[in-house]
Design a protein around this motif. Structure first.
Motif, PDB file in Angstrom:
ATOM      1  N   UNK A  28       0.344   7.257 -10.927  1.00 29.43           N
ATOM      2  CA  UNK A  28      -0.047   7.181 -12.339  1.00 29.43           C
ATOM      3  C   UNK A  28       1.208   6.955 -13.174  1.00 29.43           C
ATOM      4  N   UNK A  29       1.082   6.125 -14.198  1.00 32.26           N
ATOM      5  CA  UNK A  29       2.171   5.960 -15.169  1.00 32.26           C
ATOM      6  C   UNK A  29       1.935   6.923 -16.331  1.00 32.26           C
TER       7      UNK A  29
ATOM      8  N   UNK B 284      -4.245  -7.242 -20.301  1.00 30.60           N
ATOM      9  CA  UNK B 284      -4.886  -6.257 -21.186  1.00 30.60           C
ATOM     10  C   UNK B 284      -6.357  -6.610 -21.413  1.00 30.60           C
ATOM     11  N   UNK B 285      -6.725  -7.873 -21.190  1.00 27.72           N
ATOM     12  CA  UNK B 285      -8.141  -8.252 -21.317  1.00 27.72           C
ATOM     13  C   UNK B 285      -9.000  -7.522 -20.282  1.00 27.72           C
ATOM     14  N   UNK B 286      -8.421  -7.141 -19.165  1.00 32.25           N
ATOM     15  CA  UNK B 286      -9.174  -6.364 -18.164  1.00 32.25           C
ATOM     16  C   UNK B 286      -9.627  -5.052 -18.789  1.00 32.25           C
TER      17      UNK B 286
ATOM     18  N   UNK C 126      -7.203  -0.034  -8.717  1.00 29.09           N
ATOM     19  CA  UNK C 126      -6.375   0.228  -9.887  1.00 29.09           C
ATOM     20  C   UNK C 126      -7.280   0.439 -11.094  1.00 29.09           C
ATOM     21  N   UNK C 127      -7.218   1.643 -11.651  1.00 25.90           N
ATOM     22  CA  UNK C 127      -7.964   1.960 -12.871  1.00 25.90           C
ATOM     23  C   UNK C 127      -7.078   1.635 -14.059  1.00 25.90           C
ATOM     24  N   UNK C 128      -7.541   0.739 -14.908  1.00 25.67           N
ATOM     25  CA  UNK C 128      -6.738   0.304 -16.052  1.00 25.67           C
ATOM     26  C   UNK C 128      -7.247   1.008 -17.299  1.00 25.67           C
ATOM     27  N   UNK C 129      -6.426   1.918 -17.788  1.00 25.30           N
ATOM     28  CA  UNK C 129      -6.805   2.774 -18.908  1.00 25.30           C
ATOM     29  C   UNK C 129      -6.059   2.405 -20.166  1.00 25.30           C
TER      30      UNK C 129
ATOM     31  N   UNK D   8       0.309   1.949 -18.892  1.00 22.23           N
ATOM     32  CA  UNK D   8       1.464   1.332 -19.537  1.00 22.23           C
ATOM     33  C   UNK D   8       1.440  -0.192 -19.464  1.00 22.23           C
ATOM     34  N   UNK D   9       1.275  -0.743 -18.271  1.00 19.97           N
ATOM     35  CA  UNK D   9       1.288  -2.197 -18.103  1.00 19.97           C
ATOM     36  C   UNK D   9       2.690  -2.753 -17.962  1.00 19.97           C
TER      37      UNK D   9
END
Lengths: 339, 339
Positions: free
Chosen positions: A154-155, B268-270, A248-251, A230-231
């Motif tokens: 996790x970031x 970020x579109x994801x 990968x969960x993108x939050x 973060x990205x």
């Protein structure tokens, strides 16, 4: 008559957000109508998603309208009630916004939830046992869905989401590795939050391959699941260590909120590693909240989840505390204490 | 004694692949041992995944070893058999590689499959009713999982995968929009393959926003599912039109095979669109093959799926046909006719 103080969005950021985007205003509190409740806020939650809402561009949430009170989670106490389910003295969590008081039309389901502070402190309902905790839960349990013995990362590891993520991952028998900014946060992540390891990304000077090499040591069996807050180059490094069939969960993509979109360097890794990459917003998955809050409450009550808080004092301190959080200057869950 | 001819990988590409990477060799055919079958190949399949295997770098499949016969799907006829399940004259599909004959140890399950050419031509078992067809099926049915009325898109629309994708999507009541290179391929996609619309990416000169604008017209309700074969700026354009909760099946990134990885402009579109992006390799999902082949066979037999073939003549023509396919010079499924 008691006056209310509010912070409104005065103008939109051009690039980096600044204190000049906000304005503090004083208003009267209107008399309650039937079904309404007056809440005095004790704590205001500051969260990264608020930065996204300050922009006018298309985002998952509606833009914050100019001239209106900044949205935000709050915990507080009922001062006056004209709704049969609430009485003065009740402790409640809601979305009261950046202000000292809110008038809540409590007839709308879900807008105000009474909470019990016997074993869980009131402020924790904005962090570990609130939206950030459930966010960690949804990403870990419903997207990453790790098996015991798998490695998850996790970031923003020392933040409110990362803290809960570590406790939830350890409860599932995982190796959990964090990425955070600075040696203090990394030490705290390992010593207090239960991370098996934590990497200080500042040591790698935006060098994706150097961070990927460090991740290889910290995650000798590769990475089975990652939670992204973060990205940018840090996410690129994690992808270089992702295992086959990893998730990968993108939050959040906080690194890209201020300007041009940040790219993903090598999306072919999604194919090469047969990854599943999924974006989510926790408020769209209300069905998981009861189970999540139950587990998170138990972890806090039993001392297994001891999330740190950074507390700013007074409503007028909110903008600077918020801007500092976006730069990673806070430590743990960022709150503003209002009472 | 009959001689075999083979094409082996002689050296690895530096950047773009060239004919000099391949070498044609003549070998003897060893006498059969018990359990073995000698197959004379009628058609060899050329597929984009082969380019990935020519590199030495980490990829999902093992690298093609130097000096060995190029791997590849084949259909042909049994010439001689020392396995009780096969007899001379049987028509079979397998992974015979770039050569005229193969000796198959048929005791290994799945290496050789007898096929019926009553309603489906032999060559179709390398395309619409073979690996490319099942690839389209897995991505559409198991990852995208569209509802009737939803809009789904695909790159390399006129190719073997895209052809099957269109027929499968129409059978599910979807609007299906293709992206292909050149007006002939786009006309064919609409007139022969059943696409509702097809955009010629060459008209947009690598301008992501111009292609995204055209996609908005072709997909007035947005894009609910996308099947990616290409990557790069075309994928970026599709993501700008992706709906909330849309799915993207990542099958290929052919645009990036020759050199530096191609980036994804705005991951970020994801998050913003709460997308699910999933990479897959069809050979890892053998459980779906029977249902997929059954539906694809019916679509071909009933004339609802009429996929075009580009046929090169003779084994020695394989390298140039393969290189042309990588540049999009073929039209539909690329085959090499060996008999």
């Amino acid at each position: 008559m008691t006056k209310n103080h509010q912070i409104v969005l005065d103008n939109r950021p051009k690039g980096e957000a600044t204190a000049a985007n906000f304005k503090l205003v004083e208003t009267d509190i209107a008399p309650l109508q039937d079904g309404q409740v007056l809440v005095r806020h004790h704590y205001l939650s500051l969260d990264p998603y608020m930065r996204g809402r300050m922009n006018d561009s298309k985002s998952y949430a509606a833009s914050q309208p100019l001239g209106e009170v900044m949205i935000g989670g709050t915990v507080g106490e009922v001062v006056e009630s004209r709704h049969p389910d609430y009485a003065a003295g009740d402790q409640v969590v809601g979305m009261g916004g950046w202000q000292n008081y809110s008038v809540v039309t409590a007839t709308q389901p879900g807008v105000l939830r009474k909470v019990d502070t016997t074993h869980v402190p009131l402020s924790a309902y904005l962090g570990a046992v609130g939206m950030p905790g459930v966010t960690a839960y949804y990403g870990l349990v419903h997207i990453i869905d790790p098996k015991p013995g798998q490695t998850v990362t996790v970031t923003a590891a020392s933040g409110a989401v990362g803290s809960a993520y570590a406790a939830l991952a350890k409860a599932r028998g995982c190796r959990v590795v964090g990425i955070a900014g600075g040696p203090d946060k990394c030490r705290y992540a390992v010593e207090e939050l239960g991370f098996d390891a934590c990497l200080d990304y500042r040591e790698y000077n935006q060098d994706t391959y150097a961070l990927a090499k460090a991740l290889k040591e910290a995650c000798p069996d590769g990475i089975d699941g990652h939670f992204e807050n973060v990205g940018g180059w840090i996410m690129d490094a994690v992808m270089l260590r992702a295992n086959a069939f990893s998730r990968m969960a993108v939050c959040g993509m906080i690194a890209g909120y201020d300007g041009q979109p940040l790219s993903m360097a090598n999306p072919a890794l999604i194919l090469i590693n047969r990854m599943r990459v999924e974006g989510f917003i926790v408020s769209e998955h209300m069905q998981v909240w009861p189970a999540a809050l139950k587990e998170l409450g138990s972890l806090v009550a039993s001392g297994k989840l001891r999330a740190r808080e950074s507390v700013a004092e007074g409503l007028s301190a909110a903008p600077e505390a918020f801007l500092g959080m976006l730069k990673g200057q806070n430590f743990g869950k960022q709150l503003v204490k209002l009472v």
